[in-house]
Design a protein around this motif. Structure first.
Motif, PDB file in Angstrom:
ATOM      1  N   CYS A 192      16.444   4.702  25.602  1.00  0.00           N
ATOM      2  CA  CYS A 192      17.035   3.569  26.305  1.00  0.00           C
ATOM      3  C   CYS A 192      17.799   3.996  27.563  1.00  0.00           C
ATOM      4  O   CYS A 192      18.409   5.067  27.599  1.00  0.00           O
ATOM      5  N   ARG A 193      17.788   3.126  28.585  1.00  0.00           N
ATOM      6  CA  ARG A 193      18.545   3.381  29.815  1.00  0.00           C
ATOM      7  C   ARG A 193      20.049   3.451  29.560  1.00  0.00           C
ATOM      8  O   ARG A 193      20.773   4.075  30.325  1.00  0.00           O
ATOM      9  N   SER A 194      20.534   2.792  28.521  1.00  0.00           N
ATOM     10  CA  SER A 194      21.969   2.768  28.231  1.00  0.00           C
ATOM     11  C   SER A 194      22.450   3.985  27.442  1.00  0.00           C
ATOM     12  O   SER A 194      23.645   4.141  27.222  1.00  0.00           O
ATOM     13  N   TRP A 195      21.549   4.846  27.026  1.00  0.00           N
ATOM     14  CA  TRP A 195      21.923   5.992  26.204  1.00  0.00           C
ATOM     15  C   TRP A 195      22.511   7.101  27.076  1.00  0.00           C
ATOM     16  O   TRP A 195      21.938   7.514  28.076  1.00  0.00           O
ATOM     17  N   GLU A 196      23.662   7.571  26.698  1.00  0.00           N
ATOM     18  CA  GLU A 196      24.346   8.670  27.387  1.00  0.00           C
ATOM     19  C   GLU A 196      24.080   9.945  26.596  1.00  0.00           C
ATOM     20  O   GLU A 196      24.682  10.162  25.534  1.00  0.00           O
ATOM     21  N   ALA A 197      23.179  10.770  27.095  1.00  0.00           N
ATOM     22  CA  ALA A 197      22.768  11.964  26.359  1.00  0.00           C
ATOM     23  C   ALA A 197      23.902  12.979  26.219  1.00  0.00           C
ATOM     24  O   ALA A 197      24.030  13.621  25.176  1.00  0.00           O
ATOM     25  N   ILE A 198      24.729  13.119  27.230  1.00  0.00           N
ATOM     26  CA  ILE A 198      25.791  14.126  27.184  1.00  0.00           C
ATOM     27  C   ILE A 198      26.831  13.774  26.119  1.00  0.00           C
ATOM     28  O   ILE A 198      27.198  14.594  25.302  1.00  0.00           O
ATOM     29  N   GLY A 199      27.285  12.531  26.116  1.00  0.00           N
ATOM     30  CA  GLY A 199      28.286  12.114  25.135  1.00  0.00           C
ATOM     31  C   GLY A 199      27.698  11.585  23.847  1.00  0.00           C
ATOM     32  O   GLY A 199      28.409  11.281  22.906  1.00  0.00           O
ATOM     33  N   ARG A 200      26.372  11.464  23.820  1.00  0.00           N
ATOM     34  CA  ARG A 200      25.626  10.938  22.666  1.00  0.00           C
ATOM     35  C   ARG A 200      26.183   9.599  22.200  1.00  0.00           C
ATOM     36  O   ARG A 200      26.561   9.425  21.050  1.00  0.00           O
ATOM     37  N   HIS A 201      26.246   8.651  23.149  1.00  0.00           N
ATOM     38  CA  HIS A 201      26.702   7.309  22.813  1.00  0.00           C
ATOM     39  C   HIS A 201      26.016   6.290  23.723  1.00  0.00           C
ATOM     40  O   HIS A 201      25.432   6.642  24.742  1.00  0.00           O
ATOM     41  N   CYS A 202      26.115   5.031  23.353  1.00  0.00           N
ATOM     42  CA  CYS A 202      25.524   3.940  24.119  1.00  0.00           C
ATOM     43  C   CYS A 202      26.552   3.410  25.112  1.00  0.00           C
ATOM     44  O   CYS A 202      27.698   3.148  24.755  1.00  0.00           O
TER      45      CYS A 202
END
Length: 72
Positions: free
Chosen positions: A39-49
């Motif tokens: 998803c575009r809203s997924w923050e890979a670094i912080g592992r959160h939406c």
């Protein structure tokens, strides 16, 4: 252009232009496409939406889920 986060294969247009089925998988590697990490809203670094409307995110970002806010 949407790409599979596992193998970088392009997600075909017919899949992008309609609601993505929950059990959709990448045609090349078989990874779940209806998953947080796609998803575009997924923050890979912080592992959160990052989407403020998602109040109860799925526990496993790698697996298919029922999120109604998924955007490739």
């Amino acid at each position: 252009m949407a790409r599979c986060t596992e193998c970088q294969a392009e997600v075909p247009d017919p899949v992008r232009d309609r609601p993505l089925p929950r059990l959709a998988t990448c045609q090349k590697c078989g990874s779940d496409l209806h998953a947080c990490r796609q998803c575009r809203s997924w923050e890979a670094i912080g592992r959160h939406c990052r989407n403020p409307e998602v109040t109860d995110p799925p526990l496993d970002a790698e697996r298919a889920n029922f999120c109604d806010y998924l955007q490739l």
